[in-house]
Design an enzyme around this catalytic site. Structure first.
Site, PDB file in Angstrom:
ATOM      1  N   GLU A 443       0.829  -1.223   0.000  1.00 27.87           N
ATOM      2  CA  GLU A 443       0.000   0.000   0.000  1.00 27.87           C
ATOM      3  C   GLU A 443       0.856   1.263   0.000  1.00 27.87           C
ATOM      4  OE1 GLU A 443      -2.810  -0.660  -0.810  1.00 27.87           O
ATOM      5  OE2 GLU A 443      -2.948  -2.746  -0.148  1.00 27.87           O
ATOM      6  N   GLY A 444       2.021   1.180  -0.593  1.00 27.46           N
ATOM      7  CA  GLY A 444       2.899   2.344  -0.694  1.00 27.46           C
ATOM      8  C   GLY A 444       4.012   2.274   0.330  1.00 27.46           C
TER       9      GLY A 444
END
Length: 597
Positions: A443-444
């Site tokens: 998610e980054g």
């Protein structure tokens, strides 16, 4: 033997009711069913489910993992995982915070967050299966057509189906503008989706009869780069517009990734071979819908870092109280025993207090962000909604990056408390350390969160969210300016708040001359921000504890932990500030060739 878990209900209640004022917040924003009795029941039942059903499966999930069938493309989850999911759905947990009109219970996000933390602490790998269903729910709620919400949202909310996010490809991770997956329009209004996605969490499993993939792809006439990305609903089993489920879609799991940790979580390669899909939102506007999912998932992953930290800490404290090694340097503390427990030693306390300070402070930080989701969506006043949304956007990369990086730090501290026993599998600590590592990546990555904070939330948005947060700090400091009992926290907090603002302005001024100054400062700025944010919440926590009906021991523990944070951890900001002051030069001066072979 493995590690154990007990839900920290007392501290959860303290954060909800004493620090954040959840009861009044829920009434104000129309969550009339979220009474204290109801929320307490959620906490109690959530603790029972996670402690007795999920936590015992954590070790077997790591040891056995998921099994991929090359012939069929099916994935079998670890023993007990599917049965645990059935209990999760039967308990109504899948729709806890989803809207009532789609079959959910309509609870506020803040009321559901403690359950999320418990799940992550009890069994992080299992928690990944329902995790992205929430992101898919948010995307469909905000961007889906009415028939799509009816056909896809209701089964996801009630747990009969699960959802995924299919973004990453082998050649493009962060830079989604490079993606190659294609969407070809069909005469019936649907699309043929063709391409391969990797790192798809819960992309295939045996929990549910259908899996709803939300897939980024390009239309034939799409402009180049990120402006030409659209989002599509691509179910594993075909779904008609009336919601009827049909034959198998041209979607297949091509492989399972072999990972460092979270072995019980199915991380899949997913192949789309002309699969039927439906456009969600407007053409070439897929990034807008994707970020609705992504921001929800980023807050959720931050809570993963928090939950796994707390489990590791609990086991380290237990071990430190029981393990006898040497005598205290200042004299025997337990002379009746052959040696003192290691919790008497300063360095062990340094590790335990670091964990305690980051976990309990991080809990308030993360829960506050969840409260902003509720305000941004449900406040009656438009300005209040905008105010909450701006602050939420600013805090999201801080919550995601700091809570996960602190999760890695805390699990390693906890393992270290066990000495060599922590490195072997018997106590379960090495699993927690391995599992925690992924949270800083998916998610980054932390670097992406830092760029989001520095580049988008500060530079592009002119630090609007920062100004809101600085206003909160100023108001608190002014309210307690003459409170002698809080002076040791208020004055350092006020000073750091001023330095935070000055540091932000300095980076902005330097970036005018060299845009790389933003990237050079981003990582250190993010953690500077995280520590100051925690300082604020620790000061607030001490004030809330003193005003509460909690025991003297509880109040003393809050004050002593806050004092440790301010004196031992908040000074980390000075190193981050000095790194920022050094500018881009030391980072970019060396040629790529000089890094060596």
């Amino acid at each position: 033997m493995g590690s154990s878990y007990r839900a920290p209900l007392d501290d959860m209640r303290f954060v909800l009711y004493d620090v954040l004022g959840a009861e009044a917040l829920f009434v104000k924003h129309g969550f009339n069913d979220a009474t204290r009795d109801v929320v307490d029941a959620i906490l109690q039942e959530g603790a029972r489910f996670t402690e007795t059903v999920l936590a015992p499966l954590n070790e077997i999930g790591d040891r056995v993992g998921c099994v991929y069938d090359k012939t069929t493309g099916d994935v079998r989850t670890p023993p007990g995982f599917r049965e645990a999911y059935d209990k999760f759905v039967d308990g109504g947990w899948s729709g806890l915070v989803s809207p009532v009109e789609f079959g959910g219970q309509g609870m506020p996000h803040l009321a559901g967050l403690p359950l999320k933390e418990m799940i992550d602490a009890a069994n992080l790998a299992w928690g990944n299966f329902p995790l992205l269903s929430h992101g898919a729910t948010e995307a469909l709620l905000h961007h889906g057509e009415a028939w799509q919400q009816e056909a896809f949202l209701k089964p996801i909310v009630d747990g009969r189906w699960t959802g995924t996010m299919c973004l990453t490809e082998s050649h493009c991770g962060t830079d989604l503008g490079l993606l190659k997956t294609r969407a070809q329009p069909r005469e019936d209004g649907s699309y043929e989706i063709t391409g391969t996605k990797i790192f798809i969490t819960a992309g295939e499993h045996d929990f549910t009869e259908n899996i709803v993939h939300l897939v980024l792809a390009r239309l034939p006439d799409a402009p180049a780069g990120s402006k030409g990305i659209s989002l599509f609903i691509v179910p594993k089993m075909r779904v008609d517009r009336d919601g009827a489920m049909g034959e198998r879609n041209a979607v297949r799991c091509g492989a399972l990734e072999h990972k460092m940790g979270i072995h019980g979580s199915a991380t899949c390669v997913i192949n789309f071979d002309g699969a039927q899909g439906y456009l969600i939102g407007a053409p070439n506007k897929g990034l807008l819908a994707m970020f609705t999912m992504m921001n929800t998932a980023r807050l959720a992953v931050g809570l993963q870092g928090l939950g796994i930290s707390d489990r590791a800490y609990q086991n380290a404290v237990r071990y430190a109280r029981e393990r006898l090694q040497m005598r205290s340097l200042s004299g025997a503390k337990y002379p009746e025993k052959p040696a003192d427990p290691i919790i008497v030693h300063p360095d062990v306390r340094r590790m335990l207090l670091t964990c305690k300070a980051l976990i309990e402070g991080g809990r308030v930080l993360g829960y506050h962000a969840a409260s902003l989701v509720d305000i941004a969506h449900h406040a009656k006043d438009e300005d209040e909604r905008k105010h909450a949304d701006v602050l939420l956007g600013f805090l999201t990369p801080i919550v995601k990056a700091c809570l996960t990086e602190w999760g890695v730090e805390c699990t390693y501290h906890a393992l270290q408390c066990f000495g060599g026993h922590g490195y072997i599998a018997e106590h379960g600590m090495e699993q927690l350390a391995r599992d925690a590592r992924i949270t800083t990546l998916y998610e980054g990555t932390t670097g992406i969160q830092a760029l989001d904070l520095m580049g988008r939330k500060v530079m592009q948005q002119q630090a609007a969210g920062l100004q809101v947060f600085l206003g909160m700090i100023e108001a608190f400091c002014n309210d307690h300016a003459n409170d002698a009992a809080l002076a040791e926290f208020v004055e350092p907090l006020r000073a750091k708040s001023s330095e935070w603002q000055a540091l932000t302005m300095q980076i902005g001024q330097r970036a005018v001359g060299d845009a790389d100054e933003v990237g050079a400062a981003a990582y250190d700025y993010l953690f500077y921000s995280g520590y100051v944010a925690l300082a604020y919440w620790w000061a607030r926590s001490v004030a809330a504890a003193e005003a509460s009906s909690h025991s003297a021991d509880f109040k003393a523990a809050k004050r002593e932990t806050a004092r440790f944070f301010f004196t031992r951890l908040l000074p980390r900001t000075s190193a981050h500030a000095q790194a920022i002051a050094s500018g881009v030069g030391p980072l970019m001066a060396m040629s790529a060739e000089r890094f060596g072979d």
